[in-house]
Design an enzyme around this catalytic site. Structure first.
Site, mmCIF file in Angstrom:
data_model
loop_
_atom_site.group_PDB
_atom_site.id
_atom_site.type_symbol
_atom_site.label_atom_id
_atom_site.label_comp_id
_atom_site.label_asym_id
_atom_site.label_seq_id
_atom_site.Cartn_x
_atom_site.Cartn_y
_atom_site.Cartn_z
ATOM 1 N N ASP A 87 1.090 -1.244 -0.097
ATOM 2 C CA ASP A 87 -0.102 -0.012 0.084
ATOM 3 C C ASP A 87 1.045 1.313 0.094
ATOM 4 O O ASP A 87 2.143 1.030 0.633
ATOM 5 C CB ASP A 87 -0.995 0.198 1.215
ATOM 6 C CG ASP A 87 -1.725 -1.241 1.368
ATOM 7 O OD1 ASP A 87 -2.228 -1.439 0.442
ATOM 8 O OD2 ASP A 87 -1.737 -2.000 2.450
ATOM 9 N N ASP B 19 -1.973 -2.702 -4.410
ATOM 10 C CA ASP B 19 -2.904 -3.092 -3.331
ATOM 11 C C ASP B 19 -3.656 -1.624 -2.983
ATOM 12 O O ASP B 19 -4.305 -1.286 -3.947
ATOM 13 C CB ASP B 19 -2.208 -3.793 -2.147
ATOM 14 C CG ASP B 19 -3.447 -4.433 -1.382
ATOM 15 O OD1 ASP B 19 -4.434 -4.480 -1.688
ATOM 16 O OD2 ASP B 19 -3.056 -4.962 -0.312
ATOM 17 N N ASP C 223 -4.604 1.911 3.853
ATOM 18 C CA ASP C 223 -5.435 0.771 4.419
ATOM 19 C C ASP C 223 -5.223 1.166 5.789
ATOM 20 O O ASP C 223 -3.926 1.281 6.399
ATOM 21 C CB ASP C 223 -4.830 -0.552 4.067
ATOM 22 C CG ASP C 223 -5.481 -1.127 2.679
ATOM 23 O OD1 ASP C 223 -6.102 -0.289 2.112
ATOM 24 O OD2 ASP C 223 -5.276 -2.262 2.191
ATOM 25 N N ARG D 72 -13.863 0.532 -2.635
ATOM 26 C CA ARG D 72 -13.250 0.647 -1.188
ATOM 27 C C ARG D 72 -12.851 2.097 -0.914
ATOM 28 O O ARG D 72 -11.886 2.647 -0.821
ATOM 29 C CB ARG D 72 -11.982 0.004 -1.104
ATOM 30 C CG ARG D 72 -12.128 -1.496 -0.961
ATOM 31 C CD ARG D 72 -10.987 -2.404 -0.721
ATOM 32 N NE ARG D 72 -10.994 -3.801 -0.912
ATOM 33 C CZ ARG D 72 -10.291 -4.830 -0.793
ATOM 34 N NH1 ARG D 72 -8.889 -4.373 -0.313
ATOM 35 N NH2 ARG D 72 -10.373 -5.980 -0.764
#
Length: 427
Positions: free
Chosen positions: A208, A247, A251, A303
């Site tokens: 990430d 990714d 996060d 997301r």
């Protein structure tokens, strides 16, 4: 008055400390304002504002950044990033590409031949090529994974500060500020094939741009996050699945808590933000308290965010939805999303019901939402669209946010975020 000129050898520019007046307004000692989201709860978030002069650094390359981070130490520190820093560089500052990390005979063509589902089947990859992939991935991780310790402020100087190729990790650390910085292209050279993922198999990537793992009291402000440099849409398809190299953009997982993400820009990416990483991670209960306000999510597929367990306040954000969109708000196990006064702009073939998706979620509070300029109720429309096929979402999420700045109408916020979100735009 005589003016003196000082010439500093370039070799010394990796870690330097400059007086504040040399860069205009010094934002490096700013702290999170009171009541500005969950990160202001309790002791608040002050980052490295208490750092002494010996721990204020200006860095211009990876080597200098690594030295300033000090292995993720808890010593109060302020790290100012000047210009563009590439994490994929060696000790001499020379760029490294995927071929430089490949080792033990790893070869993508051989990897694809070895684990083709038509011949390999659905078992997890094993054997020489998978072992070589793991060894190659470890070499890259050693370069690009950068640990951020407690009591740290990382701030970009001016409007052109960039950290590219890095997986910046705030792991088991507290009291961290990241501001005014472009985080770009955390590019995984060695994705792993997972035959059973989603029933069809999929490629899984490692990095990430910014990953909070067990982190508390974190403020992310005026940061721009994207895949710029290696967009996934340009990657090929293998085994019928996109060969993704990225990714998440940001996060927040593994029991992270008390986080505010404000005035930031998430752009041109698939999976933007995951809050809570597993349905069985019941230790996350009572944690994952996050505030997202005045952020722009542009050309993000999904997301934005997807939430498990956490009490998450999503207000005054701007969503610019483009082709390829799957959903924006993900309601997952035991999540408690309070969604308030956000604005969505989308092309005609995308409907309001496409903005929300639920996996074992039970509740969503939504108010003040605009969709292409018209007021809508996300929860009611979601329930009507999914009637008979999924559990209805209730409006009671069990809490009401109290830690927030002034909440504007969605239309006012939409205009303000368009002007002010992202790196280089701190007033």
């Amino acid at each position: 008055m005589r003016t003196h000129r000082f010439i500093v050898p370039l070799a010394l520019l990796g870690v330097l400390s400059f007086p504040a007046h040399a860069e205009g307004r010094d934002i490096s000692r700013d702290t999170l304002p009171a009541n500005d989201g969950w990160a202001s709860y309790g002791t608040g978030t002050t980052g490295g504002s208490a750092a002494d002069d010996a721990h204020v650094f200006t860095v211009t390359d990876r080597a200098g950044l690594v030295r300033a981070l000090d292995g993720g130490s808890d010593t109060p520190k302020i790290i100012k990033i000047a210009g563009a820093i590439d994490a994929n560089t060696d000790e001499n500052g020379d760029h490294l590409d995927c071929a430089d990390y490949a080792t033990d005979g790893y070869d993508l063509k051989e990897y694809l031949t070895a684990y083709d589902p038509r011949t390999w089947g659905s078992a997890k990859p094993s054997g020489p090529q998978e072992q070589a992939r793991q060894a190659s991935a470890a070499k890259q991780a050693e370069r690009v994974e950068l640990a951020v310790g407690s009591n740290t402020t990382i701030v970009g100087l001016g409007d052109k500060a960039v950290l590219k190729g890095a997986g910046l990790q705030i792991k088991d650390a507290s009291n961290v500020i990241v501001r005014n910085l472009e985080l770009r292209d955390a590019y995984d050279c060695f994705p792993v094939w997972q035959p059973n993922s989603g029933g069809l198999g999929d490629w899984k990537t490692a990095y990430d741009n910014l990953w909070l793992r067990g982190a508390t009291h974190v403020w992310v402000d005026h940061v721009t996050l994207s895949d710029k440099g290696h967009p996934d849409e340009d990657e090929p398809t293998y085994f019928g699945r996109n060969y993704l190299r990225h990714d998440g953009l940001l996060d927040i997982t593994n029991g992270s808590d008390l986080v505010t993400v404000s005035w930031s820009r998430f752009a041109d990416h698939d999976k933007a933000m995951l809050i809570g990483n597993g349905d069985t991670a019941t230790g996350d209960r009572g944690k994952l308290r996050v505030t997202l306000h005045h952020n722009q999510f542009e050309s993000v597929v999904q997301r934005a965010p997807r939430v498990r367990f956490g009490q998450v306040h999503v207000y005054n954000n701007r969503y610019v939805v483009k082709d390829g969109h799957r959903y924006s708000i993900g309601v997952s196990t035991e999540s408690a999303l309070y969604v308030q006064n956000n604005a969505f702009t989308a092309p005609g073939h995308i409907e309001v019901a496409d903005l929300v998706k639920s996996w074992n979620g039970s509740a969503l509070h939504d108010e003040g939402t605009l969709f292409n300029g018209f007021p809508v109720d996300l929860r009611t429309i979601y329930n009507a669209y999914n009637s008979g096929s999924e559990r209805d979402l209730t409006a009671d999420v069990g809490w009401t946010p109290t830690l927030h700045t002034k909440i504007d109408s969605a239309g006012t916020a939409d205009r303000a975020v368009a002007r002010g979100a992202g790196a280089g735009r701190i007033p």
